[in-house]
Scaffold this active site. Structure first.
Site, PDB file in Angstrom:
ATOM      1  N   ARG A   1     -21.570  84.110 -44.196  1.00 50.99           N
ATOM      2  CA  ARG A   1     -21.590  82.834 -44.898  1.00 50.99           C
ATOM      3  C   ARG A   1     -21.972  81.749 -43.899  1.00 50.99           C
ATOM      4  O   ARG A   1     -21.354  81.601 -42.847  1.00 50.99           O
ATOM      5  CB  ARG A   1     -20.224  82.502 -45.490  1.00 50.99           C
ATOM      6  CG  ARG A   1     -20.198  81.128 -46.162  1.00 50.99           C
ATOM      7  CD  ARG A   1     -18.824  80.756 -46.642  1.00 50.99           C
ATOM      8  NE  ARG A   1     -18.822  79.444 -47.293  1.00 50.99           N
ATOM      9  CZ  ARG A   1     -18.053  78.429 -46.941  1.00 50.99           C
ATOM     10  NH1 ARG A   1     -17.199  78.553 -45.945  1.00 50.99           N
ATOM     11  NH2 ARG A   1     -18.117  77.285 -47.577  1.00 50.99           N
TER      12      ARG A   1
ATOM     13  N   GLU B   1     -17.028  84.746 -53.813  1.00 52.97           N
ATOM     14  CA  GLU B   1     -18.132  84.444 -52.909  1.00 52.97           C
ATOM     15  C   GLU B   1     -18.446  85.603 -51.986  1.00 52.97           C
ATOM     16  O   GLU B   1     -19.614  85.838 -51.637  1.00 52.97           O
ATOM     17  CB  GLU B   1     -17.802  83.179 -52.121  1.00 52.97           C
ATOM     18  CG  GLU B   1     -17.770  81.935 -52.999  1.00 52.97           C
ATOM     19  CD  GLU B   1     -17.255  80.701 -52.288  1.00 52.97           C
ATOM     20  OE1 GLU B   1     -18.088  79.898 -51.831  1.00 52.97           O
ATOM     21  OE2 GLU B   1     -16.025  80.546 -52.193  1.00 52.97           O
TER      22      GLU B   1
ATOM     23  N   ARG C   1     -10.722  64.430 -49.867  1.00 51.15           N
ATOM     24  CA  ARG C   1     -12.002  63.742 -49.742  1.00 51.15           C
ATOM     25  C   ARG C   1     -12.208  62.781 -50.899  1.00 51.15           C
ATOM     26  O   ARG C   1     -11.837  63.052 -52.030  1.00 51.15           O
ATOM     27  CB  ARG C   1     -13.150  64.759 -49.708  1.00 51.15           C
ATOM     28  CG  ARG C   1     -13.273  65.485 -48.394  1.00 51.15           C
ATOM     29  CD  ARG C   1     -14.330  66.561 -48.459  1.00 51.15           C
ATOM     30  NE  ARG C   1     -13.738  67.891 -48.493  1.00 51.15           N
ATOM     31  CZ  ARG C   1     -14.427  69.017 -48.716  1.00 51.15           C
ATOM     32  NH1 ARG C   1     -15.717  68.957 -48.955  1.00 51.15           N
ATOM     33  NH2 ARG C   1     -13.809  70.175 -48.719  1.00 51.15           N
TER      34      ARG C   1
ATOM     35  N   HIS D   1     -21.352  74.775 -52.044  1.00 53.32           N
ATOM     36  CA  HIS D   1     -20.702  75.733 -52.955  1.00 53.32           C
ATOM     37  C   HIS D   1     -21.728  76.545 -53.735  1.00 53.32           C
ATOM     38  O   HIS D   1     -21.414  77.129 -54.776  1.00 53.32           O
ATOM     39  CB  HIS D   1     -19.771  75.032 -53.945  1.00 53.32           C
ATOM     40  CG  HIS D   1     -18.545  74.431 -53.337  1.00 53.32           C
ATOM     41  ND1 HIS D   1     -17.916  73.325 -53.880  1.00 53.32           N
ATOM     42  CD2 HIS D   1     -17.808  74.788 -52.257  1.00 53.32           C
ATOM     43  CE1 HIS D   1     -16.865  73.012 -53.147  1.00 53.32           C
ATOM     44  NE2 HIS D   1     -16.778  73.887 -52.157  1.00 53.32           N
TER      45      HIS D   1
ATOM     46  N   ASN E   1     -17.016  85.451 -42.684  1.00 50.67           N
ATOM     47  CA  ASN E   1     -16.999  83.999 -42.902  1.00 50.67           C
ATOM     48  C   ASN E   1     -16.342  83.376 -41.682  1.00 50.67           C
ATOM     49  O   ASN E   1     -15.123  83.416 -41.541  1.00 50.67           O
ATOM     50  CB  ASN E   1     -16.220  83.672 -44.180  1.00 50.67           C
ATOM     51  CG  ASN E   1     -16.231  82.188 -44.518  1.00 50.67           C
ATOM     52  OD1 ASN E   1     -16.665  81.362 -43.722  1.00 50.67           O
ATOM     53  ND2 ASN E   1     -15.732  81.838 -45.684  1.00 50.67           N
TER      54      ASN E   1
END
Length: 397
Positions: free
Chosen positions: A89, A383, A239, A178, A8
């Protein structure tokens, strides 16, 4: 023939895991960071031991040499545990990639081209891919895209109501993110309840510093809260989530804010941080308990948005069989789970307070009451394991 290395990569760091997919166990994990700075840092964990080094790491290629040295010195041996594939990823696959894809030169070019849609993420992924392909030249490299799971959305779910020619020219549509986590959790939830994935209507809340919720019908994403970027949707750590776009025009006109100013405002100084001056959910829960008005409002806004999406997605699905919570906040904060579903009793959703307060870290836990019409779960996401699964599937196909 079941060892997979998962990478990743970001612009100045990359994380990695070496997994034996025969047992789905982690053989080693590490992090290489501060790439390009005067002093880089790397950590490597294997066999219950953790090592750390600091030295200059000028680029990702040098970072992979550091990783290979760590395997050679601290194990496990990559000769004895040779990976059959490397899974990467990649945040943005645009509308071009709807499944895990073996990386060749053309795929690499396409990922780089999609950097215009993910300028903070895809360039780092490309650097990691290039370094990894050089370090592991003899095995397949597979890109697993965060957006791919959501490519099953219908046009009415992914289309914005703006001028169609402008949208097409600039590739403006809802993509969702996601996806790797939502796919993993929905499949794990189906296995836990012992029902075929194809029969289930599910809602998955991935609640971390970044947060999203997805409506999943029969294992396919039909709607999700994030859109053109990971900014749309739920209130997040820093955010804003959903807001009236005219606010941006007002700030440009009245506050002389530039595009860069607005980007920083919405991505780094909004959400829970903007509302309460802090973004860590543990700090906010403690502040609310102490009577802090800003923290109380921030958490109320956060929960209001969760309930709004839960209700909307129940309508899109025509009902729901399973609701799952995952990621840092979703897995660990009982109050958030309870508040997110507090108004859904009309749909037969009932959370058992004792079960909700007694979730075992790292285990799938049912938190709904026995008389709940909807099964509510806490499902730890993984993940890296999902990336490894997809990489192995593509390699063996």
């Amino acid at each position: 023939m079941s060892i997979v290395l998962v990478v990743n990569s970001g612009s100045s760091s990359f994380k990695y895991q070496l997994l034996d997919m025969a047992s789905e166990s982690v053989l080693a994990a590490g992090l290489v960071e501060r790439i390009g700075e005067s002093e880089g840092r790397a950590e490597h964990a294997a066999g219950g031991e953790k090592t750390e080094i600091t030295r200059p790491i000028p680029d990702h290629t040098a970072g992979f040499r550091v990783m290979l040295d760590a395997f050679a010195e601290h194990g496990p041996s990559l000769d004895e545990h040779a990976p059959v594939a490397v899974g990467h990823r990649v945040v943005h696959g645009g509308a071009r990639f709807f499944e895990a894809t073996v990386i060749d030169d053309l795929v690499e070019i396409n990922i780089e081209d999609l950097s215009v849609l993910a300028p903070l993420h895809n360039p780092g992924a490309i650097q990691g891919i290039r370094a990894a392909r050089a370090a592991f030249a003899g095995i397949p490299h597979v890109a697993v895209f965060d957006t791919a799971f959501h490519q099953s959305m219908l046009p009415e779910a992914y289309t914005y109501a703006i001028d169609r020619e402008v949208a097409a020219r600039h590739r403006i549509r809802r993509y969702g993110f996601h996806g790797t986590s939502h796919k993993y959790v929905s499949e794990a939830a189906a296995a836990f309840v012992g029902r075929p994935l194809a029969e289930l209507r599910q809602i998955v809340f991935h609640l971390g510093n970044g947060a999203s919720v997805t409506a999943i019908d029969g294992g396919r994403s039909v709607d999700t809260s994030m859109g053109f970027t990971p900014l749309e949707g739920l209130v997040m750590g820093t955010r804003s989530g959903d807001l009236d776009p005219a606010i941006l025009l007002q700030l440009m006109r009245r506050a002389d804010m530039t595009a860069g100013d607005l980007d920083a405002l919405l991505n780094k100084r909004s959400g829970l941080l903007g509302l309460a001056g802090r973004s860590d959910m543990r700090d906010l829960q403690a502040a609310r308990a102490d009577g802090d008005a800003d923290a109380t409002l921030a958490l109320a806004v956060y929960a209001h948005r969760l309930r709004a999406y839960a209700g909307a997605f129940m309508a899109q699905l025509g009902g729901v069989d399973v609701i799952s919570f995952t990621a840092g906040v979703g897995e660990n904060v009982a109050a958030v789970r309870a508040e997110a579903l507090a108004t859904l009793g009309f749909a037969g959703v009932r959370v058992d307070p004792e079960r909700n307060a007694s979730v075992v870290r790292g285990e799938i836990t049912r938190i709904s009451s026995d008389d709940s019409a909807v099964t509510v779960l806490v499902v730890p996401t993984d993940e890296e394991r999902e990336i490894a699964r997809q990489a192995l599937d593509v390699t063996n196909a």
